[in-house]
Design a protein around this motif. Structure first.
Motif, PDB file in Angstrom:
ATOM      1  N   GLU A 166       0.844  -1.199   0.000  1.00  0.00           N
ATOM      2  CA  GLU A 166       0.000   0.000   0.000  1.00  0.00           C
ATOM      3  C   GLU A 166       0.877   1.246   0.000  1.00  0.00           C
ATOM      4  O   GLU A 166       2.065   1.202   0.356  1.00  0.00           O
ATOM      5  CB  GLU A 166      -0.917  -0.003   1.231  1.00  0.00           C
ATOM      6  CG  GLU A 166      -1.932  -1.137   1.225  1.00  0.00           C
ATOM      7  CD  GLU A 166      -2.757  -1.201   2.497  1.00  0.00           C
ATOM      8  OE1 GLU A 166      -3.252  -0.128   2.939  1.00  0.00           O
ATOM      9  OE2 GLU A 166      -2.919  -2.309   3.048  1.00  0.00           O
ATOM     10  N   GLU A 167       0.295   2.360  -0.417  1.00  0.00           N
ATOM     11  CA  GLU A 167       1.028   3.620  -0.377  1.00  0.00           C
ATOM     12  C   GLU A 167       1.438   3.930   1.053  1.00  0.00           C
ATOM     13  O   GLU A 167       0.887   3.398   2.013  1.00  0.00           O
ATOM     14  CB  GLU A 167       0.157   4.755  -0.928  1.00  0.00           C
ATOM     15  CG  GLU A 167      -0.213   4.581  -2.392  1.00  0.00           C
ATOM     16  CD  GLU A 167      -1.261   5.575  -2.844  1.00  0.00           C
ATOM     17  OE1 GLU A 167      -1.746   6.352  -1.983  1.00  0.00           O
ATOM     18  OE2 GLU A 167      -1.608   5.581  -4.029  1.00  0.00           O
ATOM     19  N   LEU A 168       2.421   4.801   1.206  1.00  0.00           N
ATOM     20  CA  LEU A 168       2.901   5.162   2.535  1.00  0.00           C
ATOM     21  C   LEU A 168       1.818   5.983   3.244  1.00  0.00           C
ATOM     22  O   LEU A 168       1.418   7.043   2.766  1.00  0.00           O
ATOM     23  CB  LEU A 168       4.193   5.972   2.423  1.00  0.00           C
ATOM     24  CG  LEU A 168       4.958   6.213   3.728  1.00  0.00           C
ATOM     25  CD1 LEU A 168       5.528   4.899   4.270  1.00  0.00           C
ATOM     26  CD2 LEU A 168       6.094   7.216   3.506  1.00  0.00           C
ATOM     27  N   GLN A 169       1.324   5.457   4.361  1.00  0.00           N
ATOM     28  CA  GLN A 169       0.306   6.189   5.121  1.00  0.00           C
ATOM     29  C   GLN A 169       0.978   6.997   6.221  1.00  0.00           C
ATOM     30  O   GLN A 169       1.748   6.471   7.022  1.00  0.00           O
ATOM     31  CB  GLN A 169      -0.706   5.238   5.755  1.00  0.00           C
ATOM     32  CG  GLN A 169      -1.862   5.972   6.423  1.00  0.00           C
ATOM     33  CD  GLN A 169      -2.550   5.162   7.497  1.00  0.00           C
ATOM     34  OE1 GLN A 169      -1.911   4.659   8.405  1.00  0.00           O
ATOM     35  NE2 GLN A 169      -3.863   5.036   7.390  1.00  0.00           N
ATOM     36  N   ILE A 170       0.665   8.295   6.267  1.00  0.00           N
ATOM     37  CA  ILE A 170       1.193   9.177   7.299  1.00  0.00           C
ATOM     38  C   ILE A 170       0.060   9.462   8.277  1.00  0.00           C
ATOM     39  O   ILE A 170      -1.036   9.846   7.874  1.00  0.00           O
ATOM     40  CB  ILE A 170       1.709  10.504   6.708  1.00  0.00           C
ATOM     41  CG1 ILE A 170       2.549  10.251   5.448  1.00  0.00           C
ATOM     42  CG2 ILE A 170       2.478  11.288   7.757  1.00  0.00           C
ATOM     43  CD1 ILE A 170       3.734   9.348   5.663  1.00  0.00           C
ATOM     44  N   GLY A 191       2.663  15.726  24.116  1.00  0.00           N
ATOM     45  CA  GLY A 191       3.562  15.687  22.966  1.00  0.00           C
ATOM     46  C   GLY A 191       2.812  15.564  21.654  1.00  0.00           C
ATOM     47  O   GLY A 191       1.581  15.524  21.614  1.00  0.00           O
ATOM     48  N   THR A 192       3.593  15.503  20.588  1.00  0.00           N
ATOM     49  CA  THR A 192       3.048  15.368  19.239  1.00  0.00           C
ATOM     50  C   THR A 192       3.530  14.057  18.640  1.00  0.00           C
ATOM     51  O   THR A 192       4.722  13.761  18.676  1.00  0.00           O
ATOM     52  CB  THR A 192       3.502  16.537  18.347  1.00  0.00           C
ATOM     53  OG1 THR A 192       3.064  17.773  18.944  1.00  0.00           O
ATOM     54  CG2 THR A 192       2.909  16.422  16.956  1.00  0.00           C
ATOM     55  N   LYS A 193       2.611  13.290  18.087  1.00  0.00           N
ATOM     56  CA  LYS A 193       2.975  11.980  17.544  1.00  0.00           C
ATOM     57  C   LYS A 193       2.663  11.920  16.051  1.00  0.00           C
ATOM     58  O   LYS A 193       1.524  12.103  15.633  1.00  0.00           O
ATOM     59  CB  LYS A 193       2.218  10.867  18.277  1.00  0.00           C
ATOM     60  CG  LYS A 193       2.586   9.457  17.785  1.00  0.00           C
ATOM     61  CD  LYS A 193       1.822   8.393  18.552  1.00  0.00           C
ATOM     62  CE  LYS A 193       2.145   6.992  18.043  1.00  0.00           C
ATOM     63  NZ  LYS A 193       1.377   5.948  18.746  1.00  0.00           N
ATOM     64  N   TRP A 194       3.712  11.675  15.275  1.00  0.00           N
ATOM     65  CA  TRP A 194       3.607  11.392  13.841  1.00  0.00           C
ATOM     66  C   TRP A 194       4.177  10.008  13.595  1.00  0.00           C
ATOM     67  O   TRP A 194       5.242   9.665  14.117  1.00  0.00           O
ATOM     68  CB  TRP A 194       4.413  12.396  13.020  1.00  0.00           C
ATOM     69  CG  TRP A 194       3.838  13.773  12.879  1.00  0.00           C
ATOM     70  CD1 TRP A 194       3.930  14.801  13.772  1.00  0.00           C
ATOM     71  CD2 TRP A 194       3.123  14.290  11.750  1.00  0.00           C
ATOM     72  NE1 TRP A 194       3.305  15.911  13.280  1.00  0.00           N
ATOM     73  CE2 TRP A 194       2.803  15.629  12.033  1.00  0.00           C
ATOM     74  CE3 TRP A 194       2.712  13.743  10.529  1.00  0.00           C
ATOM     75  CZ2 TRP A 194       2.100  16.443  11.147  1.00  0.00           C
ATOM     76  CZ3 TRP A 194       2.017  14.550   9.647  1.00  0.00           C
ATOM     77  CH2 TRP A 194       1.714  15.880   9.948  1.00  0.00           C
ATOM     78  N   VAL A 195       3.491   9.209  12.805  1.00  0.00           N
ATOM     79  CA  VAL A 195       4.024   7.912  12.383  1.00  0.00           C
ATOM     80  C   VAL A 195       3.713   7.720  10.909  1.00  0.00           C
ATOM     81  O   VAL A 195       2.873   8.415  10.333  1.00  0.00           O
ATOM     82  CB  VAL A 195       3.418   6.735  13.189  1.00  0.00           C
ATOM     83  CG1 VAL A 195       3.697   6.869  14.674  1.00  0.00           C
ATOM     84  CG2 VAL A 195       1.920   6.615  12.926  1.00  0.00           C
ATOM     85  N   SER A 196       4.414   6.783  10.309  1.00  0.00           N
ATOM     86  CA  SER A 196       4.061   6.374   8.944  1.00  0.00           C
ATOM     87  C   SER A 196       3.983   4.849   8.904  1.00  0.00           C
ATOM     88  O   SER A 196       4.758   4.169   9.587  1.00  0.00           O
ATOM     89  CB  SER A 196       5.073   6.888   7.921  1.00  0.00           C
ATOM     90  OG  SER A 196       6.320   6.257   8.079  1.00  0.00           O
ATOM     91  N   ASN A 197       3.031   4.347   8.145  1.00  0.00           N
ATOM     92  CA  ASN A 197       2.822   2.899   8.018  1.00  0.00           C
ATOM     93  C   ASN A 197       3.053   2.465   6.579  1.00  0.00           C
ATOM     94  O   ASN A 197       2.632   3.137   5.642  1.00  0.00           O
ATOM     95  CB  ASN A 197       1.387   2.531   8.400  1.00  0.00           C
ATOM     96  CG  ASN A 197       1.093   2.769   9.871  1.00  0.00           C
ATOM     97  OD1 ASN A 197       1.592   2.053  10.739  1.00  0.00           O
ATOM     98  ND2 ASN A 197       0.287   3.775  10.158  1.00  0.00           N
ATOM     99  N   LYS A 198       3.713   1.330   6.443  1.00  0.00           N
ATOM    100  CA  LYS A 198       3.841   0.680   5.139  1.00  0.00           C
ATOM    101  C   LYS A 198       3.337  -0.745   5.314  1.00  0.00           C
ATOM    102  O   LYS A 198       3.970  -1.561   5.999  1.00  0.00           O
ATOM    103  CB  LYS A 198       5.303   0.682   4.660  1.00  0.00           C
ATOM    104  CG  LYS A 198       5.463   0.286   3.208  1.00  0.00           C
ATOM    105  CD  LYS A 198       4.926   1.365   2.284  1.00  0.00           C
ATOM    106  CE  LYS A 198       5.212   1.044   0.817  1.00  0.00           C
ATOM    107  NZ  LYS A 198       4.657   2.083  -0.084  1.00  0.00           N
ATOM    108  N   TRP A 199       2.171  -1.017   4.726  1.00  0.00           N
ATOM    109  CA  TRP A 199       1.604  -2.363   4.825  1.00  0.00           C
ATOM    110  C   TRP A 199       1.958  -3.143   3.568  1.00  0.00           C
ATOM    111  O   TRP A 199       1.550  -2.801   2.457  1.00  0.00           O
ATOM    112  CB  TRP A 199       0.092  -2.289   5.010  1.00  0.00           C
ATOM    113  CG  TRP A 199      -0.273  -1.847   6.398  1.00  0.00           C
ATOM    114  CD1 TRP A 199       0.002  -2.488   7.574  1.00  0.00           C
ATOM    115  CD2 TRP A 199      -0.973  -0.660   6.759  1.00  0.00           C
ATOM    116  NE1 TRP A 199      -0.486  -1.784   8.648  1.00  0.00           N
ATOM    117  CE2 TRP A 199      -1.092  -0.649   8.170  1.00  0.00           C
ATOM    118  CE3 TRP A 199      -1.521   0.405   6.039  1.00  0.00           C
ATOM    119  CZ2 TRP A 199      -1.726   0.379   8.869  1.00  0.00           C
ATOM    120  CZ3 TRP A 199      -2.156   1.428   6.727  1.00  0.00           C
ATOM    121  CH2 TRP A 199      -2.247   1.418   8.122  1.00  0.00           C
ATOM    122  N   ILE A 200       2.724  -4.203   3.769  1.00  0.00           N
ATOM    123  CA  ILE A 200       3.237  -5.022   2.673  1.00  0.00           C
ATOM    124  C   ILE A 200       2.306  -6.217   2.472  1.00  0.00           C
ATOM    125  O   ILE A 200       1.911  -6.875   3.441  1.00  0.00           O
ATOM    126  CB  ILE A 200       4.670  -5.485   2.979  1.00  0.00           C
ATOM    127  CG1 ILE A 200       5.560  -4.253   3.243  1.00  0.00           C
ATOM    128  CG2 ILE A 200       5.236  -6.314   1.831  1.00  0.00           C
ATOM    129  CD1 ILE A 200       6.951  -4.589   3.743  1.00  0.00           C
TER     130      ILE A 200
END
Length: 534
Positions: free
Chosen positions: A413-417, A508-517
């Motif tokens: 899937e595309e990179l989810q931010i 705080g501030t939380k940013w993550v990115s997911n890559k589902w293969i």
């Protein structure tokens, strides 16, 4: 009501029309004209004083807003990252605005009508009552998950991070909004705090009678009938004609007489008060209790294979990793769960954030019944999807993920931010589709999610861990690191121990990115095994 200039001119015209024809024939009328002249001057002065007072009020409001914004904009992320400060900010532009500021703006005349229109235009970007409800729910969720003391929160002590203090009125509004949701547990907590603070200052919007009214009924709903009666009697001392309180007093006395509890006190003479958190069956479940314990950093089970875990450099014999092998830290062996450290630079993270911000939208979940994507209260965040074609940094990072995992990302899937909001969280869930979810990824045509790559794009001051309730693992965000695990066995069966959750962000501030293969393309990179659990 003050006269406008138009009204004054009309008054002058009326005076002139009544006496103009005969003014010169009588000195008495000439004297009356002088008095009218004096009165006109006074009317103008009253109008000026009224406008000066309005301008002073506007200047006061402008100064308050300017001082607040100047302080907050010095470090916006730090300011808004504290849920107490965020609550006060949202409350100011909703409840406080409607009560204290909007009447001042609407009480102006002339050119200030244009000002009102301009302010309303800017308010499109300001918090709404929906934001207020969400912020209050977020603060109460943090209080429950992290077992925060009500008084400590009100004093500005939130998980070791300081914030603004809450006034009696601030606490009252928190309790009132909980009451409107029939959440009497939190109503009691915050109305009790408001009652303590309502004595601290004489000038405040909330009165003791209002606090006692909510507190008494909430005490009754939580089973504290005697305490409710005591509070109601105190309310009637302050407001003897309060009809609802009079009716409630008679009702409480009747109930106590039937239960013979009128004189039931503790050994020290105090009235015992019970206040049990009201939760549904799932939130009483072992899974959810374990999830909250892990969020607080508690140990829920001992890992007997901990001594076998290792850290290593991995290059996978891939040219991208030969000069700079990735740092791999094993966290769990079955299921295999690792952390890859320093997989992305600060510059690359900033580029990804900048690309994602304009595309952020409320994160959704897959409804197993309808098959549709929808928003849910158990997932509070916003997300965006970025393709390799969007920027060279995205394309380069995707190739890096492929090199490190050894899996093909062409069918991923595309990179989810994802950017988590106030107390943002995602309760326990699976990343893969179970057997009953046959249509979950049908449109993609690439099979199930074989693996998850989760990049931490920020550090989080407090809270925000990724936890796995069934194996007792908790991963606290480390900027530039990524967690990786397989969701499926080699047989294609789901690994149910990978059920995980994103804990609420405390501060705080939380940013993550997911890559589902996905499965498609991995036939030779991760071939099927000879047994179901391999």
């Amino acid at each position: 009501m003050f006269l406008t200039l138009r009204h004054i001119m009309l008054l002058c015209a009326c005076v002139a029309s009544n006496v103009l024809a005969e003014l010169f024939t009588s000195m008495a009328h000439m004297q009356r004209a002088l008095e009218a002249e004096r009165d006109i001057a006074e009317e103008i002065r009253q109008y000026i004083r009224a406008q000066e007072e309005k301008l002073k009020n506007l200047e006061r409001i402008a100064s308050e807003i300017d001082q607040h914004s100047a302080k907050a904009l010095e470090n916006p992320e730090y300011y808004l990252a504290n849920p107490v400060d965020a609550y006060l900010f949202v409350k100011y532009f909703t409840l406080d605005w409607d009560r204290d500021i909007d009447p001042v703006l609407k009480n102006n005349t002339g050119n200030l009508d244009d000002l009102g229109k301009k302010i309303e235009l800017h308010r499109q970007d300001l918090p709404t009552y929906e934001d207020l409800t969400g912020t209050v729910n977020a603060l109460l969720r943090l209080q429950d998950t992290y077992k925060l003391d009500t008084t400590s929160i009100a004093r500005g002590d939130l998980g070791g991070s300081s914030s603004s203090q809450l006034s009696a009125e601030d606490c009252f509004e928190l309790g009132r909004m909980a009451y409107n949701e029939e959440d009497y547990y939190h109503t009691l907590l915050w109305m009790q705090e408001a009652l303590v603070r309502v004595n601290d200052t004489e000038r405040q919007p909330v009165k003791r009678q209002a606090v006692l009214d909510y507190l008494a009924f909430s005490s009754f709903k939580q089973g504290n009938i005697l305490h409710a009666l005591v509070l109601t009697k105190e309310l009637l001392l302050l407001e003897p004609d309060h009809s609802r309180a009079q009716s409630n007093k008679r009702y409480y006395e009747k109930l106590l007489a039937e239960e013979e509890q009128v004189n039931r006190h503790g050994d020290d003479g105090t009235i015992p008060i019970q206040n049990k958190r009201q939760v549904d069956n799932y939130r009483n479940s072992e899974e959810f209790v374990t999830y909250e314990r892990l969020c607080r950093g508690e140990e829920t089970q001992e890992y007997k294979h901990k001594h076998k875990l290792v850290c290593r450099y991995r290059d996978n014999k891939n040219p991208l990793l030969l000069l700079q092998p990735v740092k791999e830290e094993e966290v769990y062996l079955d299921p295999w769960l690792v952390i890859f450290h320093d997989v992305i630079s600060d510059r690359e993270l900033n580029v990804i954030k900048q690309l994602a911000v304009p595309k952020l939208g409320r994160a959704t979940v897959h409804n197993v019944v309808t098959g549709k994507l929808e928003t849910a209260n158990y997932r509070i965040s916003k997300s965006a999807w970025l393709r390799s074609e969007d920027h060279p940094v995205i394309e380069r990072f995707n190739r890096r993920i492929q090199a490190i995992t050894g899996l093909d990302v062409e069918t991923a899937e595309e990179l989810q931010i994802a950017n988590y909001g106030i107390a943002g969280h995602y309760e326990p869930h699976f990343d893969f589709a179970r057997k009953e979810e046959k249509d979950a990824f049908r449109d993609l045509g690439t099979g199930n999610r074989i693996a998850t790559w989760l990049t931490y794009m920020t550090n989080v001051e407090a809270g925000g861990a990724t936890v796995f309730p069934y194996i007792g693992v908790k991963l606290f965000p480390i900027k530039g690191a990524a967690a990786f695990w397989y969701n499926l066995y080699r047989s294609g069966e789901g690994i149910y121990n990978t059920r995980h959750a994103a804990c609420p962000v405390l501060v705080g501030t939380k940013w993550v990115s997911n890559k589902w293969i996905h499965e498609r393309g991995q036939e030779f990179r991760r071939p099927c095994g000879l047994n179901a659990d391999e």
